[in-house]
Scaffold this active site. Structure first.
Site, PDB file in Angstrom:
ATOM      1  CE1 TYR A  82    -126.461  37.737 -77.925  1.00  0.00           C
ATOM      2  CE2 TYR A  82    -126.108  38.680 -79.856  1.00  0.00           C
ATOM      3  CZ  TYR A  82    -125.804  37.864 -79.437  1.00  0.00           C
ATOM      4  OH  TYR A  82    -124.302  37.990 -79.100  1.00  0.00           O
ATOM      5  CG  ASN A 141    -126.566  49.042 -87.918  1.00  0.00           C
ATOM      6  OD1 ASN A 141    -127.477  48.672 -86.390  1.00  0.00           O
ATOM      7  ND2 ASN A 141    -126.689  47.307 -87.491  1.00  0.00           N
ATOM      8  N   GLY A 142    -126.761  47.924 -90.611  1.00  0.00           N
ATOM      9  CA  GLY A 142    -127.945  47.341 -91.610  1.00  0.00           C
ATOM     10  C   GLY A 142    -127.656  47.183 -92.317  1.00  0.00           C
ATOM     11  CB  CYS A 168    -122.246  47.786 -88.032  1.00  0.00           C
ATOM     12  SG  CYS A 168    -121.607  46.726 -88.870  1.00  0.00           S
ATOM     13  N   GLY A 228    -120.253  45.129 -82.679  1.00  0.00           N
ATOM     14  CA  GLY A 228    -119.014  45.003 -83.579  1.00  0.00           C
ATOM     15  C   GLY A 228    -117.933  44.544 -83.044  1.00  0.00           C
TER      16      GLY A 228
HETATM   17  P1  AMP Z   1    -126.292  28.315 -80.781  1.00  0.00           P
HETATM   18  O1  AMP Z   1    -125.351  27.956 -80.079  1.00  0.00           O
HETATM   19  O2  AMP Z   1    -126.304  29.129 -82.638  1.00  0.00           O
HETATM   20  O3  AMP Z   1    -127.369  28.639 -80.585  1.00  0.00           O
HETATM   21  O4  AMP Z   1    -126.330  30.614 -80.854  1.00  0.00           O
HETATM   22  C1  AMP Z   1    -126.877  30.671 -79.727  1.00  0.00           C
HETATM   23  C2  AMP Z   1    -126.303  31.253 -78.740  1.00  0.00           C
HETATM   24  O5  AMP Z   1    -125.585  32.718 -79.740  1.00  0.00           O
HETATM   25  C3  AMP Z   1    -126.755  32.003 -77.355  1.00  0.00           C
HETATM   26  O6  AMP Z   1    -126.268  31.936 -76.034  1.00  0.00           O
HETATM   27  C4  AMP Z   1    -127.238  33.783 -77.467  1.00  0.00           C
HETATM   28  O7  AMP Z   1    -127.144  34.263 -76.551  1.00  0.00           O
HETATM   29  C5  AMP Z   1    -126.320  33.517 -79.050  1.00  0.00           C
HETATM   30  N1  AMP Z   1    -126.139  34.344 -80.360  1.00  0.00           N
HETATM   31  C6  AMP Z   1    -127.225  34.723 -81.446  1.00  0.00           C
HETATM   32  N2  AMP Z   1    -127.804  35.313 -82.292  1.00  0.00           N
HETATM   33  C7  AMP Z   1    -126.027  35.490 -81.959  1.00  0.00           C
HETATM   34  C8  AMP Z   1    -125.706  36.136 -82.766  1.00  0.00           C
HETATM   35  N3  AMP Z   1    -126.908  37.132 -83.958  1.00  0.00           N
HETATM   36  N4  AMP Z   1    -124.676  36.668 -82.890  1.00  0.00           N
HETATM   37  C9  AMP Z   1    -123.469  36.304 -82.242  1.00  0.00           C
HETATM   38  N5  AMP Z   1    -124.368  35.814 -81.480  1.00  0.00           N
HETATM   39  C10 AMP Z   1    -125.502  34.995 -80.520  1.00  0.00           C
END
Ligand code: AMP
Length: 480
Positions: free
Chosen positions: A249, A106-107, A5, A32
């Site tokens: 990310y 957050n956490g 968050c 979030g």
């Molecule tokens: P996937 O399609 O399941 O392999 O997820 C990878 C994609 O989701 C990448 O383009 C990342 O930028 C994005 N991503 C990675 N971790 C998260 C997260 N925790 N929440 C939302 N998007 C994510």
């Protein structure tokens, strides 16, 4: 309960806190999108507006006008699959004999259930199953016996896991970062007050100056009149456990964490990715938006090395499609990637292409993209990833996926390459990540890429000597 968050807290000299809180939450919206909330205090009572939805939808002019007071805290909550429930929207606010409290968290705690059970036995009634309420009750109880600083210390003695908190006790706003510093939290100075926020981008939005990061184990108490803050270093651990994924990310590229601009860390990672795993192709293409900084660093390093490679934005993103990652079924997630990203054929046709993204979680995005790019006429498709392979779940507040869903939990890079249909696939190394962030591996939380966690989690391995106090002991020690 995974809570990834955004949190904020503001104390101003002679101006309502509501609007700066509102703008800060806008700046933290990427952290979030499920719910948003602000709680202020006007010297007599709390005012609160907490609802499901995006910041722009949750507050209107009347709400902001009604949020009286120069002190307040705010929160945006990350959507987690399955729990779209208003019980857990924050800030969590409650009044006790010891005063009113509002908490934004957050956490993710790893021992909330144990503390919750113990407090329930003592007669505390809970209205949600969230960690934050457990922290609120524990703190309220300690405030009956101790001053604010000691009460916070006693609560921190008991709670174990990841937390960056902004808390308002009556009119006093404070910020706390867990002793391992897992999630970020920064202090900012405004013309007429101070702000605590998950990321410095929120301070920029308020035309403020970033003062510094809240230190792991530090409590920062803002003066109610906006004139300054007091710092209490309540815990001093030998090792930290900063989440590397914030840099890779999660955080905004324009935020500064630990004196490092996130955008530059990502560009650096892109450069290292070229050095470690470079492959000559006609075109380097980012997966928008998360792959952009990596791809620009990668392409720049390649060009400096004399590679004849073009950097091109060959994938266009439909910005109105959100939340693909947490869609409940695989079918919906696949459809959503197609809705979200569309290739520009002329940059791809007849060429070999390297696509660069920050991470592979389930593999949905890469599989779909490799397909799309081949359909658009590419002669070859290579995939380069700015994070190491994600092999294990996150228990510290980033809702990734379960172990079964993680494509790298039981597959080698070669097997994944075949599954996503790419000509080659490489990830950045863990050492390169540590180097780019400027920390040793020992000071990072690398649980999701090593399967060894800096905290004591049932059924999982740990990468350090975690002495987790049993609940009863912690209280006894705190009573000393
Ligand atoms: P996937 O399609 O399941 O392999 O997820 C990878 C994609 O989701 C990448 O383009 C990342 O930028 C994005 N991503 C990675 N971790 C998260 C997260 N925790 N929440 C939302 N998007 C994510």
């Amino acid at each position: 309960m995974h809570e990834k968050c955004g949190v904020v807290g503001v104390s101003l000299a002679d101006r309502a806190a509501a609007r700066p809180l509102y703008y800060s939450l806008y700046a933290l919206q990427h952290r979030g999108q499920e719910s948003a909330g602000i709680v202020t205090h006007d010297g007599f009572q709390q005012h609160s507006q907490v609802e499901m939805g995006l910041v722009g939808d949750v507050f209107d002019e009347d709400d902001l006008a009604n949020l009286n007071g120069e002190n307040g805290v705010g929160h945006v909550r990350y959507p987690t699959a399955g729990s779209v429930d208003s019980c857990c929207a924050q800030p969590f606010s409650v009044s006790f004999k010891s005063g009113s409290l509002a908490l934004a968290h957050n956490g993710n705690l790893v021992n909330a259930d144990e503390i919750g059970d113990e407090l329930a036995d003592l007669g505390h009634a809970f209205t949600s199953d969230g960690d934050t309420e457990v922290i609120a009750h524990d703190l309220a109880r300690n405030l009956l016996e101790e001053d604010l600083v000691r009460a916070v210390k006693r609560t921190m003695d008991r709670i174990h896991g990841s937390y960056s908190l902004t808390i308002m006790h009556d009119e006093t706003v404070l910020g706390v970062r867990d002793p391992e510093g897992n999630r970020p939290l920064v202090i900012g100075e405004l013309d007429d007050g101070y702000v605590l926020a998950s990321e410095s981008a929120a301070i920029d939005t308020l035309d403020g100056e970033l003062v510094r990061d809240v230190k792991p184990g530090e409590l920062v108490v803002l003066h109610q009149d906006g004139s300054g803050y007091d710092s209490y270093q309540l815990f001093d651990r030998d090792r930290t456990a900063h989440c590397f994924f914030e840099h890779v990310y999660f955080a905004r590229p324009d935020s500064v964490i630990d004196d490092e601009l996130v955008y530059e860390v990502r560009r650096n990672l892109g450069r290292k990715l070229w050095e470690e795993q470079g492959v000559e192709t006609d075109v380097v293409m980012p997966v928008p938006d998360s792959g952009r900084a990596f791809a620009s660093g990668y392409a720049e390093a390649a060009q400096e090395d004399g590679a004849d490679v073009e950097f091109a934005e060959g994938l266009m993103k439909n910005r109105y499609v959100g939340r693909t990652f947490i869609m409940p079924t695989q079918d919906e997630r696949e459809r959503a990637v197609r809705l979200k990203l569309n290739p520009i054929k002329s940059t791809i046709e007849g060429k070999t292409v390297t696509i660069i993204d920050d991470s592979i979680v389930r593999g949905t995005t890469s599989t779909q993209l490799v397909d799309l790019i081949r359909d658009a006429g590419a002669e070859g498709v290579h995939v380069r990833i700015g994070a190491p392979a994600i092999v294990a779940p996150c228990y510290m507040g980033i809702d990734m996926a379960t172990r079964e869903e993680l494509i790298a939990s039981d597959k080698s890079p070669t097997e994944i390459r075949d599954e996503i249909g790419a000509d080659s696939l490489s990830y950045i190394s863990i050492d390169a990540v540590a180097e780019a962030i400027g920390r040793s591996r020992a000071d990072l939380c690398l649980g999701c890429v090593t399967g060894e966690y800096p905290y004591d989690i049932d059924g999982e391995a740990t990468d350090r000597d975690v002495t987790r106090p049993s609940i009863g002991n912690a209280r006894a020690e705190a009573n000393d």
